[in-house]
Enzyme design. Structure first.
Site, short mmCIF file in Angstrom:
data_model
loop_
_atom_site.label_atom_id
_atom_site.label_comp_id
_atom_site.label_asym_id
_atom_site.label_seq_id
_atom_site.Cartn_x
_atom_site.Cartn_y
_atom_site.Cartn_z
N HIS A 9 -24.08 -21.88 -4.07
CA HIS A 9 -24.22 -23.30 -3.70
C HIS A 9 -24.42 -23.46 -2.20
O HIS A 9 -24.14 -22.57 -1.38
CB HIS A 9 -22.95 -24.06 -4.12
N HIS A 150 -21.18 -19.17 -7.33
CA HIS A 150 -20.39 -19.11 -6.10
C HIS A 150 -20.44 -17.69 -5.55
O HIS A 150 -20.94 -16.77 -6.20
CB HIS A 150 -18.96 -19.56 -6.40
#
Length: 202
Positions: A9, A150
């Site tokens: 992200h 992530h």
């Protein structure tokens, strides 16, 4: 084979502050939104046919930038979340180091043998990530799929799927909005998952 683009992200305020996020849910900041748009422009040229994302805001927002380019839906999967960091979530790294010096030192030097207090182990994380990727690959054989997640899940897959040394874990963490590419099959991922459950050591 399925080609999976695993994307971290974009930046959040907590990233900029040096605050552990884990499964807490801060959104992208202005820079993170810019990173998401830049990454989307590049990935839109890769022939992506499906988009999956962690259900945490920072990953889903990054995914939606690509979805707009490709006119594709975003499929949310909580198995793609960052590690649960227990009581460290929302705490500045310097404060973690000060309040839990021994545990934090072990986490930095021997992460495979410890975990954040009240959080997940690395084995927990890679098991659920592999399960999610196996399902995705089974749904999309011979396709190119973007998976927004992530930094720790990507580092773990670099070890598990590309043979990177596990003691290099912390050097394998990607920067915000960066990605890595994995060519995988559902069968191979399922075999790895079965092996991992039987023997947690990479």
């Amino acid at each position: 084979m399925t080609t999976i683009y695993m994307v971290r992200h974009g930046e959040t305020d907590w990233n900029a502050e040096g605050r552990y996020q884990g499964q807490e849910d801060p959104p992208l900041n202005r820079r993170g939104r810019e990173q998401a748009r830049a990454t989307a422009e590049k990935l839109a040229q890769e022939g992506i046919t499906a988009i999956y994302s962690s259900d945490l805001k920072r990953a889903a927002e990054t995914a939606h930038a690509l979805a707009e380019h490709c006119n594709l839906p975003v499929h949310l999967d909580p198995r793609l979340r960052e590690i649960n960091q227990g009581v460290w979530q929302g705490v500045l790294v310097d404060d973690i180091r000060a309040q839990w010096p021994e545990r934090f030192h072990r986490w930095q030097t021997a992460p495979w043998e410890t975990s954040p207090p009240g959080g997940e182990t690395l084995h927990d994380v890679e098991t659920r990530i592999l399960a999610a990727l196996a399902d995705i690959a089974s749904r999309h054989p011979n396709e190119r799929v973007a998976v927004f997640t992530h930094k720790l899940p990507i580092a773990l897959m670099r070890i598990r799927l590309k043979g990177a040394p596990r003691d290099a874990l912390w050097s394998l963490l990607p920067k915000n909005a960066a990605w890595d590419v994995f060519d995988v099959s559902a069968e191979a991922l399922q075999a790895l998952l079965t092996q991992l459950k039987a023997n947690p050591a990479p």
